[in-house]
Design an enzyme around this catalytic site. Structure first.
Site, short mmCIF file in Angstrom:
data_model
loop_
_atom_site.label_atom_id
_atom_site.label_comp_id
_atom_site.label_asym_id
_atom_site.label_seq_id
_atom_site.Cartn_x
_atom_site.Cartn_y
_atom_site.Cartn_z
CG ASP A 255 -1.96 -1.06 1.21
OD1 ASP A 255 -2.52 -1.39 2.28
OD2 ASP A 255 -2.23 -1.58 0.10
NE ARG A 319 -11.93 -11.32 1.81
CZ ARG A 319 -10.92 -10.46 1.65
NH1 ARG A 319 -10.63 -10.01 0.43
NH2 ARG A 319 -10.19 -10.06 2.69
C1 LIG Z 1 -2.83 5.50 -3.32
C2 LIG Z 1 -3.64 4.50 -3.63
C3 LIG Z 1 -3.59 3.75 -4.90
C4 LIG Z 1 -4.53 2.55 -4.61
C5 LIG Z 1 -5.56 3.18 -3.72
C6 LIG Z 1 -4.71 3.95 -2.74
C7 LIG Z 1 -4.08 2.94 -1.74
C8 LIG Z 1 -4.02 1.50 -2.32
C9 LIG Z 1 -3.73 1.46 -3.82
C10 LIG Z 1 -4.10 0.13 -4.53
C11 LIG Z 1 -5.39 -0.47 -3.94
C12 LIG Z 1 -2.99 -0.94 -4.47
C13 LIG Z 1 -3.30 -2.13 -5.41
C14 LIG Z 1 -3.47 -1.65 -6.87
C15 LIG Z 1 -4.55 -0.55 -7.02
C16 LIG Z 1 -4.46 -0.03 -8.47
C17 LIG Z 1 -5.96 -1.15 -6.86
O1 LIG Z 1 -6.11 -2.38 -7.00
O2 LIG Z 1 -6.92 -0.41 -6.64
C18 LIG Z 1 -4.23 0.60 -6.01
C19 LIG Z 1 -5.13 1.83 -5.84
C20 LIG Z 1 -5.25 2.75 -7.07
O3 LIG Z 1 -4.25 3.04 -7.77
O4 LIG Z 1 -6.42 3.15 -7.31
O1 LIG Z 2 -9.68 -6.54 0.23
C1 LIG Z 2 -8.65 -6.99 0.77
O2 LIG Z 2 -8.63 -8.03 1.47
C2 LIG Z 2 -7.35 -6.25 0.58
C3 LIG Z 2 -7.50 -5.04 -0.30
C4 LIG Z 2 -6.22 -4.26 -0.38
O3 LIG Z 2 -5.13 -4.74 -0.06
C5 LIG Z 2 -6.27 -2.87 -0.85
O4 LIG Z 2 -7.37 -2.41 -1.28
O5 LIG Z 2 -5.17 -2.22 -0.79
FE LIG Z 3 -3.58 -3.21 0.04
#
Ligand SMILES: C=C1C[C@]23C[C@H]1CC[C@H]2[C@]1(C)CCC[C@@](C)(C(=O)O)[C@H]1[C@@H]3C(=O)O
Ligand SMILES: O=C(O)CCC(=O)C(=O)O
Ligand SMILES: [Fe+2]
Length: 400
Positions: A255, A319
């Site tokens: 994160d 979930r």
């Molecule tokens: C700064 C951020 C980018 C994301 C949302 C916040 C904190 C977590 C990041 C995230 C969830 C990490 C996994 C990939 C991501 C693209 C996602 O799955 O949503 C990330 C988020 C984002 O870029 O929107």
């Molecule tokens: O949904 C989860 O269990 C983890 C999600 C997560 O890691 C995120 O949104 O950064």
């Molecule tokens: Fe995460």
């Protein structure tokens, strides 16, 4: 390919310009696809099937009971601090109980947005998040952002500033956001999430006090730094997936923010990568999952780990999780306290950080890291090291 035709028709009916992004946002929607036997290739993650998705080995960490800390019990506080120090030095994850957040409020927060995800796709897309550093709104598999390895999830996110938690009109900002964006039907949800965000803010400042004590820099070193910080609350909805082992709900990543407070339902699916293996974080009804993010790893000068984790999905069950991400005020310089600069970092655990003395990371601002993840680099398992390289070269590593 009827869905594609529908999506083109849908796009024009929505007044969306029918560029590929909008059609993709409709076509690659997990809620609409969940009945399909064959997953579109865009959702297939090359290393998903080889991973031990269905392992049942759990991350075996004791729960951190916060009751003693709240009561000023020194011995109980020392015990909680030691558990936090051990967990954060290893993998950055721990679960807290007696955290002071009302159980009924948590249950309401888990339920209040459930109806939103059941809305027709065109209504969800009317509140879709726009590309950029404003992360509020709806997203379906990030299909408008990414072309492959799409996450099997839909999300709804909103921001909440720690200081001015009322908007310019003096109204509670989250209530106002829900009313203005989602309308009257979600007025109650707005009130629930206003209270939820306020409770999460208080808990995060408590956690920052305990982190400061555990690192020997004192309770206020970090809690003061984040007093005027910000947050993003993100509701993750993971529909059932017939080919669950081929995809991820959220792919492997660390994160980028400083701290994440996650409530997960009882389905399970969150896994952390520690000591070269994936371990499940077991859902516990009265606990909240806390993990260190990249920004706090930097503030600890790498002594604490921002660990890679992921969310696997389920063939039969949906979930839902609620993540509260905490960041410092956007323009504050993120820099570890002097007292940690010549401390030996833990190292190991596959989560970055560690190593000898000296400052391990360049100074940066949250806005720069956020901008990096939204315009130049898709957050994954190597975000922060890529960001540090990008900072020094001051050009994007790669666009997506
Ligand atoms: C700064 C951020 C980018 C994301 C949302 C916040 C904190 C977590 C990041 C995230 C969830 C990490 C996994 C990939 C991501 C693209 C996602 O799955 O949503 C990330 C988020 C984002 O870029 O929107
Ligand atoms: O949904 C989860 O269990 C983890 C999600 C997560 O890691 C995120 O949104 O950064
Ligand atoms: Fe995460």
């Amino acid at each position: 390919m009827s869905i594609l035709l529908d999506s083109a028709a849908m796009s024009s009916s929505l007044g969306l310009n029918d560029n590929g992004d909008q059609s993709k946002a409709i076509f690659f929607n997990p809620s609409l696809l969940q009945k399909q036997t064959n997953l579109p290739k865009q959702f297939i993650w090359p290393n998903a099937q080889t991973s031990t998705n269905h392992l049942h080995e759990e991350l075996n960490e004791p729960l951190v009971d916060l009751e003693g800390f709240f009561k000023g019990d020194e011995e109980a506080t020392a015990q909680a601090v030691q558990l936090i120090r051990t967990a954060c030095s290893r993998h950055g994850f721990f679960q807290v109980t007696n955290h002071g957040v009302d159980g009924g409020l948590i249950r309401e927060a888990q339920d209040a947005l459930a109806a939103f995800f059941e809305l027709p796709i065109d209504e969800k897309l009317r509140v879709r998040r726009k590309k950029g550093t404003e992360l509020s709104g709806y997203s379906g598999a990030h299909a408008d952002r990414f072309g492959s390895e799409l996450p099997w999830k839909e999300t709804f996110s909103f921001g909440y500033r720690f200081e001015s938690c009322r908007n310019s009109g003096g109204k509670p900002a989250v209530v106002d956001y829900f009313r203005s964006v989602l309308g009257q039907d979600f007025e109650h949800a707005g009130q629930v999430y206003q209270k939820y965000a306020e409770a999460m803010k208080e808990l995060s400042l408590t956690i920052f006090q305990l982190l400061g004590i555990s690192l020997g820099v004192g309770p206020s070193e970090y809690s003061k730094f984040f007093e005027d910080g910000g947050s993003l609350t993100r509701y993750n909805y993971y529909p059932p997936c017939k080919q669950a082992s081929l995809t991820f709900g959220t792919g492997p990543h660390s994160d980028p923010p400083a701290l994440t407070i996650l409530h997960q339902d009882q389905v399970g699916g969150l896994q952390v990568f520690s000591d070269d293996k994936w371990l499940t974080i077991p859902p516990r009804r009265d606990a909240l999952v806390i993990n260190i993010g990249d920004t706090f790893m930097a503030l600890s000068n790498g002594i604490y780990k921002s660990c890679i984790h992921r969310a696997v999905v389920n063939e039969k069950r949906e979930r839902r999780t609620l993540a509260f991400f905490v960041n410092p005020r956007e323009d504050k310089v993120v820099r570890a306290p002097e007292g940690l600069v010549d401390r030996e970092g833990g190292g190991g655990g596959g989560c970055g950080g560690g190593g000898g003395g000296g400052r391990k990371y360049p100074d940066f601002k949250w806005f720069d890291l956020l901008e990096f993840t939204q315009f130049h680099y898709r957050a994954d398992s190597a975000t922060f090291q890529s960001f540090c390289q990008w900072l020094s070269s001051s050009k994007p590593t790669h666009d997506f």
